[in-house]
Design a protein around this motif. Structure first.
Motif, PDB file in Angstrom:
ATOM      1  N   PRO A  11      -8.927  29.386   4.846  1.00 53.70           N
ATOM      2  CA  PRO A  11      -7.919  29.803   5.831  1.00 53.70           C
ATOM      3  C   PRO A  11      -6.573  30.037   5.152  1.00 53.70           C
ATOM      4  N   SER A  12      -5.794  30.990   5.696  1.00 50.01           N
ATOM      5  CA  SER A  12      -4.480  31.217   5.094  1.00 50.01           C
ATOM      6  C   SER A  12      -3.358  30.705   5.992  1.00 50.01           C
ATOM      7  N   ASN A  13      -3.719  30.146   7.146  1.00 56.06           N
ATOM      8  CA  ASN A  13      -2.706  29.506   7.992  1.00 56.06           C
ATOM      9  C   ASN A  13      -3.403  28.447   8.858  1.00 56.06           C
ATOM     10  N   PHE A  14      -2.567  27.682   9.585  1.00 49.59           N
ATOM     11  CA  PHE A  14      -3.130  26.554  10.346  1.00 49.59           C
ATOM     12  C   PHE A  14      -4.062  27.023  11.460  1.00 49.59           C
ATOM     13  N   ARG A 146      -1.336  16.595  11.522  1.00 51.76           N
ATOM     14  CA  ARG A 146      -1.403  17.709  12.478  1.00 51.76           C
ATOM     15  C   ARG A 146      -2.842  17.983  12.909  1.00 51.76           C
ATOM     16  N   THR A 147      -3.022  18.212  14.195  1.00 51.68           N
ATOM     17  CA  THR A 147      -4.316  18.697  14.685  1.00 51.68           C
ATOM     18  C   THR A 147      -4.069  20.080  15.287  1.00 51.68           C
ATOM     19  N   ALA A 148      -5.105  20.653  15.876  1.00 49.34           N
ATOM     20  CA  ALA A 148      -4.942  21.977  16.487  1.00 49.34           C
ATOM     21  C   ALA A 148      -3.929  21.918  17.626  1.00 49.34           C
ATOM     22  N   PHE A 149      -3.749  20.729  18.215  1.00 52.02           N
ATOM     23  CA  PHE A 149      -2.964  20.652  19.454  1.00 52.02           C
ATOM     24  C   PHE A 149      -1.615  19.959  19.325  1.00 52.02           C
ATOM     25  N   GLN A 150      -1.448  19.122  18.308  1.00 50.42           N
ATOM     26  CA  GLN A 150      -0.186  18.352  18.224  1.00 50.42           C
ATOM     27  C   GLN A 150       0.109  17.949  16.785  1.00 50.42           C
ATOM     28  N   ALA A 168      -7.121  10.939  12.500  1.00 48.00           N
ATOM     29  CA  ALA A 168      -8.033  11.179  13.621  1.00 48.00           C
ATOM     30  C   ALA A 168      -9.013  12.292  13.199  1.00 48.00           C
ATOM     31  N   PRO A 169     -10.107  12.475  13.934  1.00 47.64           N
ATOM     32  CA  PRO A 169     -11.007  13.569  13.600  1.00 47.64           C
ATOM     33  C   PRO A 169     -10.267  14.909  13.608  1.00 47.64           C
ATOM     34  N   GLN A 170     -10.575  15.732  12.640  1.00 48.36           N
ATOM     35  CA  GLN A 170      -9.952  17.059  12.495  1.00 48.36           C
ATOM     36  C   GLN A 170      -8.429  17.004  12.462  1.00 48.36           C
ATOM     37  N   GLU A 171      -7.933  15.992  11.769  1.00 50.93           N
ATOM     38  CA  GLU A 171      -6.485  15.869  11.601  1.00 50.93           C
ATOM     39  C   GLU A 171      -6.155  16.047  10.123  1.00 50.93           C
TER      40      GLU A 171
END
Ligand SMILES: Cc1cc2nc3c(=O)[nH]c(=O)nc-3n(C[C@H](O)[C@H](O)[C@H](O)COP(=O)(O)OP(=O)(O)OC[C@H]3O[C@@H](n4cnc5c(N)ncnc54)[C@H](O)[C@@H]3O)c2cc1C
Length: 287
Positions: A11-14, A146-150, A168-171
């Motif tokens: 990936p090239s960005n979040f 950072r996660t996808a949401f916060q 956390a998972p996926q953090e």
């Protein structure tokens, strides 16, 4: 049914990163790879010289934001993908406790690959880094997760007390923020397991600062099989005159000794070495 193919994402960005992560929740972030490659023993493919990497990998290499270094008057911010050698190259812009500790990690080749985020996030894994937690905790650094949401900030002390399970998972750990303060005294001591009869080693960091002849702050942190920082003994010496009264220095050593004796870890040999080290640091401030 055949298992889906293994995949490596770049990936090239979040947004791209978290989108891939939500589709492949088992995917593992890959920073410098030094811990991942060291930690995964060869698989049963018949090519035993190849490490068995996680099935799905999220390479962090193309996310420029993770490679940024910014400096304000009060803080230094380091992206999670900055290599240990690039941090060392900042020279006098970084606190001595950090540069000394990083210089003691592996050799220059590994430090060229290994990243700050990888070292922090591999803590608690069998081949993970532990050393960086000592200066980060002593310097009151904070980590952005950072996660996808916060996104949230967590102190190095809190993060290091949990190791990689603080995530956390996926953090993802995205950056490290470190207050820039001048410390008048810095001692870093690395304890190797080969000198401890195989017991896990670690790093002890001692920092102190003064204004004129007053000791305004003092911190001692050990990071190894556990994280140690005794805020009670720090409070006892703050505000005392320099050079310290010999009795106060000895009392501080006794406080640390009592603190350590209440701890399950580290083992007795390392505890004895830590007490000696605390004593020589604090007596160095006494008359
Ligand atoms: C020969 C050798 C000697 C070493 N000696 C020492 C030593 O003396 N002291 C010491 O402390 N360490 C030592 N190490 C460990 C080394 O410091 C770590 O392997 C390294 O710091 C890990 O960084 P990396 O970028 O390579 O992480 P990777 O191997 O890429 O990742 C490590 C782990 O962290 C996760 N991760 C990476 N980045 C992030 C992120 N941004 N957010 C969330 N998770 C992430 C990965 O998924 C993985 O689980 C040594 C390693 C080697 C190979």
């Amino acid at each position: 049914m055949d298992a889906p193919h293994s995949q490596v994402f770049f990936p090239s960005n979040f947004q791209e990163l978290f989108s891939a992560w939500s589709r492949f929740p088992d995917a593992v972030p890959f920073a410098g790879g030094t811990c991942l490659i060291r930690g995964f023993p060869a698989g049963g493919s018949g090519m035993s010289e190849l490490p068995a990497l996680p099935k799905n990998i999220l390479s962090l290499d193309r996310i420029d934001e993770l490679k940024r270094i910014t400096r304000t008057e009060r803080y230094l911010e380091i992206g999670a993908m900055v290599s240990l050698n690039d941090i060392i190259a900042l020279g006098k812009s970084i606190p001595e406790a950090l540069s000394k500790t990083l210089n003691g990690i592996a050799g220059p080749q590994v430090r060229n690959l290994a990243t700050a985020g990888g070292n922090i996030c591999s803590a608690g894994t069998p081949f993970g880094g532990i050393d960086i937690a000592a200066p980060m905790t002593a310097l009151d650094a904070r980590y952005e997760l950072r996660t996808a949401f916060q996104n949230r900030w967590i102190s190095a002390l809190r993060f290091s007390s949990f190791g990689s399970s603080a995530l956390a998972p996926q953090e993802l750990l995205t950056r490290i923020r470190m207050p820039l303060e001048h410390w008048n005294y810095t001692v870093c001591r690395k304890f190797h397991s080969r000198d401890l009869g195989g017991e896990t080693g670690g790093v002890m960091v001692f920092i102190a600062k003064n204004e004129k002849n007053l000791l305004t702050d003092i911190r001692i942190v050990f990071a190894g099989s556990c994280l140690l920082r005794d805020k009670d003994s720090e409070g006892f010496l703050k505000g005392k005159k320099l050079p310290l009264d010999h009795k106060d220095a000895v009392h501080y050593r006794e406080m640390w000794s009592a603190y350590l004796s209440g701890m399950e870890k580290p083992g007795p040999m390392l505890k004895a070495k830590l007490i000696n080290c605390v004593e020589s640091c604090v007596l160095g401030l006494a008359d």
